[in-house]
Enzyme design. Structure first.
Site, PDB file in Angstrom:
ATOM      1  N   GLN A 129       0.550  -6.245   0.607  1.00 22.42           N
ATOM      2  CA  GLN A 129       0.194  -7.573   0.102  1.00 22.42           C
ATOM      3  C   GLN A 129      -0.627  -8.337   1.143  1.00 22.42           C
ATOM      4  O   GLN A 129      -0.183  -8.518   2.283  1.00 22.42           O
ATOM      5  CB  GLN A 129       1.437  -8.374  -0.253  1.00 22.42           C
ATOM      6  CG  GLN A 129       2.309  -7.746  -1.330  1.00 22.42           C
ATOM      7  CD  GLN A 129       3.476  -6.966  -0.776  1.00 22.42           C
ATOM      8  OE1 GLN A 129       3.335  -6.236   0.219  1.00 22.42           O
ATOM      9  NE2 GLN A 129       4.638  -7.103  -1.382  1.00 22.42           N
ATOM     10  N   GLN A 183      -4.456  -5.308  -2.372  1.00 24.13           N
ATOM     11  CA  GLN A 183      -3.242  -5.689  -3.098  1.00 24.13           C
ATOM     12  C   GLN A 183      -3.042  -7.196  -2.992  1.00 24.13           C
ATOM     13  O   GLN A 183      -3.098  -7.767  -1.899  1.00 24.13           O
ATOM     14  CB  GLN A 183      -2.021  -4.958  -2.520  1.00 24.13           C
ATOM     15  CG  GLN A 183      -0.727  -5.267  -3.261  1.00 24.13           C
ATOM     16  CD  GLN A 183       0.439  -4.411  -2.815  1.00 24.13           C
ATOM     17  OE1 GLN A 183       0.266  -3.421  -2.119  1.00 24.13           O
ATOM     18  NE2 GLN A 183       1.639  -4.782  -3.222  1.00 24.13           N
ATOM     19  N   ASP A 184      -2.823  -7.847  -4.162  1.00 30.30           N
ATOM     20  CA  ASP A 184      -2.533  -9.290  -4.212  1.00 30.30           C
ATOM     21  C   ASP A 184      -3.694 -10.150  -3.716  1.00 30.30           C
ATOM     22  O   ASP A 184      -3.505 -11.084  -2.927  1.00 30.30           O
ATOM     23  CB  ASP A 184      -1.264  -9.613  -3.408  1.00 30.30           C
ATOM     24  CG  ASP A 184      -0.010  -9.082  -4.063  1.00 30.30           C
ATOM     25  OD1 ASP A 184      -0.115  -8.398  -5.082  1.00 30.30           O
ATOM     26  OD2 ASP A 184       1.086  -9.339  -3.533  1.00 30.30           O
ATOM     27  N   ASP A 230      -1.944  -5.299  -8.503  1.00 22.80           N
ATOM     28  CA  ASP A 230      -1.512  -6.675  -8.852  1.00 22.80           C
ATOM     29  C   ASP A 230      -2.469  -7.723  -8.289  1.00 22.80           C
ATOM     30  O   ASP A 230      -2.039  -8.756  -7.769  1.00 22.80           O
ATOM     31  CB  ASP A 230      -0.096  -6.938  -8.308  1.00 22.80           C
ATOM     32  CG  ASP A 230       0.911  -5.891  -8.738  1.00 22.80           C
ATOM     33  OD1 ASP A 230       0.690  -5.235  -9.770  1.00 22.80           O
ATOM     34  OD2 ASP A 230       1.931  -5.723  -8.027  1.00 22.80           O
ATOM     35  N   ARG A 284       1.181  -5.486 -15.310  1.00 21.47           N
ATOM     36  CA  ARG A 284       2.577  -5.048 -15.379  1.00 21.47           C
ATOM     37  C   ARG A 284       3.474  -6.266 -15.169  1.00 21.47           C
ATOM     38  O   ARG A 284       3.060  -7.249 -14.521  1.00 21.47           O
ATOM     39  CB  ARG A 284       2.879  -3.959 -14.343  1.00 21.47           C
ATOM     40  CG  ARG A 284       2.617  -4.343 -12.895  1.00 21.47           C
ATOM     41  CD  ARG A 284       3.020  -3.204 -11.965  1.00 21.47           C
ATOM     42  NE  ARG A 284       2.832  -3.550 -10.560  1.00 21.47           N
ATOM     43  CZ  ARG A 284       3.469  -2.945  -9.560  1.00 21.47           C
ATOM     44  NH1 ARG A 284       4.350  -1.986  -9.800  1.00 21.47           N
ATOM     45  NH2 ARG A 284       3.242  -3.295  -8.301  1.00 21.47           N
TER      46      ARG A 284
END
Length: 519
Positions: A313, A335-336, A357, A425
């Site tokens: 993240q 990520q993120d 994500d 998700r």
């Protein structure tokens, strides 16, 4: 006469029985207990109401809602005090990092609850539901920090309280409807029409200029923000950032309202950092730029996090700014990447890059005419474009992606067969995401959506697709979850438009960003 005496005695007996019964249960219509029993969490409601200094006998639902918010505020203040005392009990830097986030988040929660019940604050039910949703999201984020750093065993249990449940009760009591707003010349009367030119005109007159070569007022963005923080008014404050790569981590806090950052274009003005969870930061605090001051606007800037996929993240931008707008900006990470944390947000003609994500959070957010690029992830990873974090069915939050394009970057395209890409998700129980009239390229897996953990949230989430196009848009092989919807009705789809989902007609016109209110 005997019959009459018997009847009177019988009626007296019935009346006394009912009266004594109501005294015994203390659960009569209009009583606090009666109202508490109609909330999702009646027991903490009853317990804390019993000792609340703000307690009075509610005459109606509005009275009780006010009491419930006041109670949540009182318990939040108490929890904040207790949390401050726990700083000395942190055993290591990771616990300290998560604890510091919690202090900021409790401060923000108290701010949201305060403005909800401020008698001088003219707000709609939709405003109230937004601020209550943010208050709850803040407390969820506090807990997440300890968990993701692997230190949830000691300090976090000591912070356990019922504030989240009390806020859930207030959300259930508020209907969150959107009210009509008054307009003058197409703009809401409560906003300055001068703002509408700021984003569309290339000749915005700034209050301050930032330039690395010394040709402006300051060489760093932070120095300009420090000046903005000292201004006496809360009107629009424009900072022009000349082209260059600015290696700064910026926090534009709650008190810095109506800030506008204007760059020389997303290719030329770049703000970059490299904080990450792998580097010891919480996701919340990994952001290169974090903004919570209301009314934030950015134009022509790239927000970047260079930590790389191996550090997990790593946020480029986090926004918890209510009524914030990003126009022709870019968000780059893995990520993120883009943390749409909370409040109401709008993104127009933006570029977003990431892997896992990479558009996530619990704001009420619409992304319109955006280019969304999945990058090549690490080996054995899957790309997930969204991870929406709604934890309560009464939160008015979700991610709406409208008239945009989902594509693969040049490093992913040659290896598409090796990496699957999904639309999203379910990060939390009531995750809500829709794609409306968006082009989905062939990188999107035919199933469309990915489980988070087994059957978690598959019945309670809301995922929808409406009239998308492109080789990845066929819904014939999509997931069969109860919460997934192929939206056929335009009325259902219109719930997620700028006009309805973020009440955009009431505030976006004054920003000057071009937008479509409807489908």
């Amino acid at each position: 006469m005997a019959i009459l005496k018997l009847s009177c005695s019988f009626l007296t007996f019935i009346f006394l029985s009912l009266f004594l019964s109501s005294i015994e249960s203390k659960d009569v219509l209009g009583d606090v207990n009666w109202w508490c029993n109609r909330t999702p969490y009646p027991e903490p409601c009853k317990h804390f109401m019993k000792h609340a200094p703000s307690r009075f006998m509610p005459k109606n639902k509005a009275d009780f809602r006010k009491m419930a918010v006041q109670l949540a505020l009182e318990r939040s203040l108490n929890a904040e005090t207790q949390t401050k005392k726990l700083g000395g009990r942190c055993r290591n830097e990771k616990e300290k990092a998560a604890w510091v986030d919690c202090l900021k988040l409790y401060e923000s929660t108290i701010l949201q609850l305060n403005q909800t019940i401020d008698p001088n604050n003219k707000c709609t039910d939709f405003d109230v539901q937004t601020w209550l949703s943010t208050a709850l999201t803040n407390l969820e984020t506090c807990q997440t920090g300890f968990t993701e750093l692997g230190v949830s065993d000691f300090v976090l249990p000591l912070m356990s309280n019922n504030v989240s449940k009390l806020i859930c009760n207030t959300l259930a009591l508020n209907n969150g409807s959107i009210e009509k707003h008054t307009y003058k010349d197409g703009f809401p009367t409560w906003l300055s029409p001068g703002d509408r030119k700021l984003l569309q005109t290339g000749s915005t007159r700034p209050n301050l200029v930032v330039a690395q070569d010394g040709s402006g007022n300051y060489r760093t963005i932070q120095a300009a923000l420090d000046v903005a923080a000292k201004r006496s008014s809360s009107g629009r404050f424009v900072i022009y950032i000349k082209r260059g790569v600015y290696r700064e981590n910026l926090e534009i806090g709650n008190k810095l309202k109506n800030i506008m950052l204007v760059g020389d274009g997303l290719r030329y003005t770049i703000i970059t950092g490299s904080r990450s969870v792998g580097g010891g930061f919480t996701t919340f605090n990994s952001a290169t730029v974090a903004v919570t001051g209301d009314g934030f606007i950015a134009r022509g800037i790239t927000f970047r996090n260079t930590a790389g996929p191996q550090n997990h993240q790593a946020v480029a931008l986090r926004s918890g700014s209510d009524l914030s707008v990003f126009y022709r900006c870019s968000f780059e990470g893995y990520q993120d990447t883009l943390y749409v944390h909370s409040q109401r947000q709008f993104y127009k003609e933006c570029y977003i890059y990431g892997t896992v994500d990479f558009i996530f959070g619990n704001a009420a957010v619409v992304l319109q005419n955006c280019m969304i690029y999945a990058r090549r992830p690490m080996d054995k990873q899957k790309n997930t474009i969204t991870a929406q974090g709604r934890t309560d069915p009464n939160q008015n939050t979700g991610i709406s992606i409208h008239n945009s394009r989902i594509m693969a970057t040049s490093d992913l395209r040659p290896v598409l067969n090796s990496f699957k890409t999904y639309l999203g998700r379910p990060w939390k129980q009531y995750s809500r995401t829709v794609f409306l009239k968006t082009y989905l390229d062939n990188l999107v897996d035919p199933s469309g959506w990915l489980e988070w953990d087994g059957n978690f949230a598959l019945n309670t989430l809301y995922y929808g697709e409406y009239r998308n196009l492109g080789p990845g848009s066929s819904t014939s092989r999509r997931v069969k979850w109860r919460g997934y919807h192929v939206i056929a009705n335009s009325n259902e789809a219109s719930q997620f438009t700028v006009a309805n989902f973020i009440a955009g007609r009431s505030w976006l016109p004054a920003t000057g960003v071009p937008f479509s209110t409807d489908l």
